[in-house]
Motif scaffolding. Structure first.
Motif, PDB file in Angstrom:
ATOM      1  N   ARG A   1      36.231 -46.398   0.689  1.00 53.94           N
ATOM      2  CA  ARG A   1      37.558 -46.156   1.264  1.00 53.94           C
ATOM      3  C   ARG A   1      38.364 -45.336   0.262  1.00 53.94           C
ATOM      4  NH1 ARG A   1      38.905 -51.234   2.437  1.00 53.94           N
ATOM      5  NH2 ARG A   1      39.979 -51.536   0.481  1.00 53.94           N
ATOM      6  N   MET A   2      38.991 -44.267   0.752  1.00 53.71           N
ATOM      7  CA  MET A   2      39.830 -43.415  -0.095  1.00 53.71           C
ATOM      8  C   MET A   2      41.143 -43.159   0.626  1.00 53.71           C
ATOM      9  SD  MET A   2      37.200 -40.527  -1.342  1.00 53.71           S
ATOM     10  CE  MET A   2      35.546 -40.831  -0.769  1.00 53.71           C
ATOM     11  N   THR A   3      42.234 -43.401  -0.055  1.00 52.43           N
ATOM     12  CA  THR A   3      43.557 -43.122   0.499  1.00 52.43           C
ATOM     13  C   THR A   3      44.290 -42.243  -0.505  1.00 52.43           C
ATOM     14  OG1 THR A   3      43.550 -45.312   1.500  1.00 52.43           O
ATOM     15  CG2 THR A   3      45.651 -44.178   1.416  1.00 52.43           C
ATOM     16  N   THR A   4      44.769 -41.096  -0.026  1.00 50.75           N
ATOM     17  CA  THR A   4      45.444 -40.143  -0.906  1.00 50.75           C
ATOM     18  C   THR A   4      46.782 -39.736  -0.293  1.00 50.75           C
ATOM     19  OG1 THR A   4      43.307 -39.265  -1.608  1.00 50.75           O
ATOM     20  CG2 THR A   4      45.228 -37.917  -2.082  1.00 50.75           C
ATOM     21  N   TYR A   5      47.830 -39.714  -1.111  1.00 48.03           N
ATOM     22  CA  TYR A   5      49.155 -39.253  -0.707  1.00 48.03           C
ATOM     23  C   TYR A   5      49.574 -38.191  -1.717  1.00 48.03           C
ATOM     24  CZ  TYR A   5      54.214 -39.125  -0.079  1.00 48.03           C
ATOM     25  OH  TYR A   5      55.502 -38.719   0.127  1.00 48.03           O
ATOM     26  N   GLN A   6      49.984 -37.038  -1.205  1.00 52.40           N
ATOM     27  CA  GLN A   6      50.399 -35.948  -2.083  1.00 52.40           C
ATOM     28  C   GLN A   6      51.685 -35.344  -1.557  1.00 52.40           C
ATOM     29  OE1 GLN A   6      47.316 -33.136  -2.894  1.00 52.40           O
ATOM     30  NE2 GLN A   6      48.733 -31.536  -3.434  1.00 52.40           N
ATOM     31  N   LYS A   7      52.675 -35.210  -2.429  1.00 48.34           N
ATOM     32  CA  LYS A   7      53.968 -34.627  -2.051  1.00 48.34           C
ATOM     33  C   LYS A   7      54.357 -33.605  -3.101  1.00 48.34           C
ATOM     34  CE  LYS A   7      58.165 -34.460  -0.131  1.00 48.34           C
ATOM     35  NZ  LYS A   7      58.459 -33.068   0.015  1.00 48.34           N
ATOM     36  N   ILE A   8      54.515 -32.362  -2.639  1.00 46.73           N
ATOM     37  CA  ILE A   8      54.973 -31.282  -3.501  1.00 46.73           C
ATOM     38  C   ILE A   8      56.387 -30.923  -3.041  1.00 46.73           C
ATOM     39  CG2 ILE A   8      54.553 -28.912  -4.277  1.00 46.73           C
ATOM     40  CD1 ILE A   8      51.585 -29.392  -3.630  1.00 46.73           C
ATOM     41  N   ALA A   9      57.274 -30.689  -3.991  1.00 41.21           N
ATOM     42  CA  ALA A   9      58.679 -30.404  -3.662  1.00 41.21           C
ATOM     43  C   ALA A   9      58.779 -29.307  -2.606  1.00 41.21           C
ATOM     44  CB  ALA A   9      59.428 -29.984  -4.917  1.00 41.21           C
ATOM     45  N   PHE A  10      59.667 -29.494  -1.673  1.00 41.81           N
ATOM     46  CA  PHE A  10      59.981 -28.552  -0.590  1.00 41.81           C
ATOM     47  C   PHE A  10      58.868 -28.426   0.458  1.00 41.81           C
ATOM     48  CE2 PHE A  10      62.035 -26.893  -4.502  1.00 41.81           C
ATOM     49  CZ  PHE A  10      63.321 -27.318  -4.207  1.00 41.81           C
ATOM     50  N   LEU A  11      57.811 -29.204   0.353  1.00 35.77           N
ATOM     51  CA  LEU A  11      56.736 -29.199   1.350  1.00 35.77           C
ATOM     52  C   LEU A  11      56.607 -30.587   1.956  1.00 35.77           C
ATOM     53  CD1 LEU A  11      53.987 -27.192  -0.572  1.00 35.77           C
ATOM     54  CD2 LEU A  11      55.529 -26.322   1.185  1.00 35.77           C
ATOM     55  N   SER A  12      56.084 -30.654   3.148  1.00 31.75           N
ATOM     56  CA  SER A  12      55.899 -31.973   3.761  1.00 31.75           C
ATOM     57  C   SER A  12      54.727 -32.689   3.078  1.00 31.75           C
ATOM     58  CB  SER A  12      55.647 -31.829   5.258  1.00 31.75           C
ATOM     59  OG  SER A  12      54.505 -31.045   5.487  1.00 31.75           O
ATOM     60  N   PRO A  13      54.808 -34.011   2.998  1.00 34.55           N
ATOM     61  CA  PRO A  13      53.746 -34.766   2.323  1.00 34.55           C
ATOM     62  C   PRO A  13      52.443 -34.737   3.126  1.00 34.55           C
ATOM     63  CG  PRO A  13      55.387 -36.249   3.237  1.00 34.55           C
ATOM     64  CD  PRO A  13      55.886 -34.868   3.461  1.00 34.55           C
ATOM     65  N   LYS A  14      51.338 -34.896   2.422  1.00 30.86           N
ATOM     66  CA  LYS A  14      50.025 -34.964   3.058  1.00 30.86           C
ATOM     67  C   LYS A  14      49.427 -36.331   2.765  1.00 30.86           C
ATOM     68  CE  LYS A  14      48.973 -30.082   2.893  1.00 30.86           C
ATOM     69  NZ  LYS A  14      48.060 -29.049   2.460  1.00 30.86           N
ATOM     70  N   GLU A  15      48.943 -36.951   3.816  1.00 31.06           N
ATOM     71  CA  GLU A  15      48.279 -38.240   3.671  1.00 31.06           C
ATOM     72  C   GLU A  15      46.874 -38.127   4.228  1.00 31.06           C
ATOM     73  OE1 GLU A  15      50.593 -41.839   4.559  1.00 31.06           O
ATOM     74  OE2 GLU A  15      52.209 -40.444   5.103  1.00 31.06           O
ATOM     75  N   LEU A  16      45.908 -38.541   3.421  1.00 30.86           N
ATOM     76  CA  LEU A  16      44.508 -38.483   3.812  1.00 30.86           C
ATOM     77  C   LEU A  16      43.891 -39.856   3.608  1.00 30.86           C
ATOM     78  CD1 LEU A  16      41.893 -36.842   4.533  1.00 30.86           C
ATOM     79  CD2 LEU A  16      41.612 -36.526   2.068  1.00 30.86           C
ATOM     80  N   GLU A  17      43.199 -40.324   4.634  1.00 30.86           N
ATOM     81  CA  GLU A  17      42.500 -41.597   4.521  1.00 30.86           C
ATOM     82  C   GLU A  17      41.067 -41.401   5.001  1.00 30.86           C
ATOM     83  OE1 GLU A  17      42.706 -46.129   6.257  1.00 30.86           O
ATOM     84  OE2 GLU A  17      44.540 -44.950   6.138  1.00 30.86           O
ATOM     85  N   VAL A  18      40.109 -41.823   4.181  1.00 32.83           N
ATOM     86  CA  VAL A  18      38.696 -41.728   4.518  1.00 32.83           C
ATOM     87  C   VAL A  18      38.117 -43.131   4.448  1.00 32.83           C
ATOM     88  CG1 VAL A  18      36.459 -40.739   3.894  1.00 32.83           C
ATOM     89  CG2 VAL A  18      38.551 -39.404   3.539  1.00 32.83           C
ATOM     90  N   ASN A  19      37.521 -43.583   5.558  1.00 35.61           N
ATOM     91  CA  ASN A  19      36.841 -44.867   5.596  1.00 35.61           C
ATOM     92  C   ASN A  19      35.385 -44.623   5.980  1.00 35.61           C
ATOM     93  OD1 ASN A  19      38.839 -46.993   5.109  1.00 35.61           O
ATOM     94  ND2 ASN A  19      39.828 -46.115   6.903  1.00 35.61           N
ATOM     95  N   VAL A  20      34.479 -45.121   5.185  1.00 33.61           N
ATOM     96  CA  VAL A  20      33.051 -44.960   5.454  1.00 33.61           C
ATOM     97  C   VAL A  20      32.398 -46.326   5.407  1.00 33.61           C
ATOM     98  CG1 VAL A  20      30.904 -43.879   4.709  1.00 33.61           C
ATOM     99  CG2 VAL A  20      33.068 -42.664   4.415  1.00 33.61           C
ATOM    100  N   THR A  21      31.693 -46.659   6.490  1.00 27.17           N
ATOM    101  CA  THR A  21      30.900 -47.883   6.525  1.00 27.17           C
ATOM    102  C   THR A  21      29.451 -47.482   6.300  1.00 27.17           C
ATOM    103  OG1 THR A  21      32.446 -48.859   8.097  1.00 27.17           O
ATOM    104  CG2 THR A  21      30.275 -49.891   7.916  1.00 27.17           C
ATOM    105  N   ILE A  22      28.814 -48.119   5.344  1.00 27.73           N
ATOM    106  CA  ILE A  22      27.425 -47.840   5.010  1.00 27.73           C
ATOM    107  C   ILE A  22      26.584 -48.943   5.644  1.00 27.73           C
ATOM    108  CG2 ILE A  22      25.759 -47.540   3.147  1.00 27.73           C
ATOM    109  CD1 ILE A  22      28.243 -46.861   1.353  1.00 27.73           C
ATOM    110  N   ALA A  23      25.633 -48.550   6.475  1.00 30.03           N
ATOM    111  CA  ALA A  23      24.817 -49.557   7.169  1.00 30.03           C
ATOM    112  C   ALA A  23      23.347 -49.133   7.157  1.00 30.03           C
ATOM    113  CB  ALA A  23      25.283 -49.717   8.620  1.00 30.03           C
TER     114      ALA A  23
END
Length: 194
Positions: A167-189
């Protein structure tokens, strides 16, 4: 003349012994102070590639969701999945004294939690928590990173559970730009089912 030869031989022997001791002592500081995450995740990469696994991946970027099923034998996909974990190396000379270590032991289950916490505010990752089984094998790892200044903010949480989940959750905010949120969920089976 004989005395000088004997003294020279004696000093040569003492000098060689001192060099041997210096070489043995210089090997100790180069030993890893922290767990080797690149080595561990390279081992996990090999295990996923050689095992018969299927990866069920869900990616959410700013609310938009996409899913995919990937074979564990796909070397590029597995490498990309584990790359953020492989890049963490607390044993770099520049980071050797930047983290404190603490641990918690559960006497009933024999499990142990090891926590590496950054001494500084801007070290990445800022905290790593490992769960170990009775034999000392890593079962899961949680990694938290955070960077902030006047123009930029970055948060990332990584979670790996051996042969089960990433599981990876990333939040990135650069001044004057809208924030980016990325979430990756991987189930290994296993391909035979969960």
């Amino acid at each position: 003349m004989k005395k000088y030869r004997q003294v020279t031989v004696l000093f040569t022997i003492v000098g060689l012994m001192a060099c041997n001791l210096a070489n043995k002592q210089s090997k100790n500081p180069s030993q890893d102070k922290f767990a080797s995450f690149p080595a561990y995740f390279n081992q996990q990469y090999d295990q996923l590639r050689k095992g018969d696994f299927t990866l069920f991946k869900t990616v959410t970027l700013n609310g938009q969701k996409d899913t995919a099923t990937i074979s564990g034998r796909d070397s590029a996909a597995v490498h990309d999945l584990l790359k953020p974990f492989m890049e963490i190396d607390l044993n770099k000379p520049s980071l050797r004294e930047e983290y404190d270590t603490s641990s918690l032991y559960d006497p009933f289950s024999g499990r142990k939690s090891v926590i590496y916490k950054s001494r500084g505010n801007q070290n990445n990752p800022s905290e790593i928590t490992m769960e170990l089984d009775r034999q000392g094998n890593i079962q899961q790892i949680s990694i938290h990173s955070y960077t902030s200044n006047l123009v930029y903010e970055f948060r990332q949480d990584l979670f790996y559970q051996q042969n089960r989940q990433v599981r990876m959750t990333t939040y990135q905010k650069i001044a004057f730009l809208s924030p980016k949120e990325l979430e990756v969920n991987v189930t290994i089976a296993p391909k035979t089912g969960m």
